[in-house]
Write an enzyme that holds these catalytic residues in place. Structure first.
Site, PDB file in Angstrom:
ATOM      1  N   TYR A 133     -29.146   1.418 -68.881  1.00  0.00           N
ATOM      2  CA  TYR A 133     -30.595   1.954 -68.060  1.00  0.00           C
ATOM      3  C   TYR A 133     -30.181   2.838 -67.122  1.00  0.00           C
ATOM      4  CZ  TYR A 133     -34.524   1.173 -64.884  1.00  0.00           C
ATOM      5  OH  TYR A 133     -35.539   1.559 -63.985  1.00  0.00           O
ATOM      6  N   ASP A 153     -33.055   3.078 -71.952  1.00  0.00           N
ATOM      7  CA  ASP A 153     -34.118   3.607 -71.212  1.00  0.00           C
ATOM      8  C   ASP A 153     -32.983   4.771 -70.593  1.00  0.00           C
ATOM      9  OD1 ASP A 153     -35.803   4.916 -69.349  1.00  0.00           O
ATOM     10  OD2 ASP A 153     -36.157   3.155 -68.463  1.00  0.00           O
TER      11      ASP A 153
END
Length: 259
Positions: A108, A149
């Site tokens: 992330y 992400d």
């Protein structure tokens, strides 16, 4: 082997939608981001009941990453190397053992806004550490992937309205250049290896009717080492889940590997 990445935006808030998707999509492995839960608070039971092994690297109320795997996981590590003082839970690794062993890196990447500023400096410094880890993965000459992400819009075609993102940390030239440096080491960006052209997004803001207008961006990516890219069969964005009750602002992206 079907491997998915999914920024769930709060594991407890999105649990019913996530479980429904797992039941339908049946990924062998799911890499989750923004679980927003400490490890001991993660709701393991519903996943274990479905046959998933669960590994987490959590943080209270923010960040947090996890791996759900129906296949055995080995050599689990937590935290991106390169900064022992970094307390943000943004990186988890494990080797999944199927027909072929694959080194999984779930990430992330920091958002970086507002920029310029300390949050943007942290994003770029984190990406330098990511590049160092990427070099090590390539040097191992084994099947490996980095997925999650990335908070990076790689090109203008990855946004419905690229002009509104020009000064955003997700699309600034420094961010894109850092991403390209990693890809250009020798990684395959799985989605673009299979699908070309604009109109493909993995994130839509909750505000201003972005979903209804398809005003999205593509920021969830799979980067594959050459040995892993040789196993790539397909890569898709699974938009259907966004229509469910209490959806995340992201949707899953998945690869299918001959592994």
């Amino acid at each position: 082997m079907k491997i998915a990445t999914f920024n769930i935006n709060g594991i407890k808030a999105r649990l019913p939608a996530l479980l429904d998707w797992l039941d339908e999509a049946q990924p062998d492995v799911a890499l989750l981001q923004e679980i927003k839960s400490v490890d001991e608070g993660f709701p393991r039971e519903p996943f274990e009941e479905r046959g998933y092994n669960v590994e987490t690297h959590g943080q209270k109320s923010f960040n947090g990453v996890a791996i759900l795997s129906k296949l055995p996981l080995e050599d689990v590590t937590r935290g991106l190397p390169g900064d022992d003082a970094d307390e943000q839970a943004r990186w988890i690794e494990a080797t999944v053992v199927g027909k072929t062993a694959i080194r999984l890196c779930g990430l992330y990447l920091p958002n970086g806004n507002p920029c310029p500023g300390p949050k943007y400096d942290y994003k770029l410094a984190w990406m330098k550490r990511l590049e160092a880890r990427a070099r090590d993965l390539l040097a191992a000459e084994e099947p490996a992937l980095m997925a999650g992400d990335y908070n990076i819009i790689p090109q203008d075609e990855d946004a419905k309205r690229p002009e509104v993102w020009q000064e955003d940390a997700l699309a600034r030239p420094e961010s894109r250049a850092a991403f390209r440096r990693i890809v250009n080491l020798g990684f395959t960006e799985a989605f673009r290896a299979r699908t070309r052209g604009p109109g493909h997004y993995s994130f839509w803001d909750y505000q201003a009717g972005a979903w209804n207008r398809d005003d999205g961006i593509r920021i969830d990516h799979f980067l594959l080492t050459p040995q892993c890219a040789d196993l790539l069969m397909d890569c898709k964005i699974d938009k259907d889940i966004r229509a469910r009750e209490k959806p995340s602002d992201h949707v899953p992206v998945w690869v299918e590997l001959d592994a």
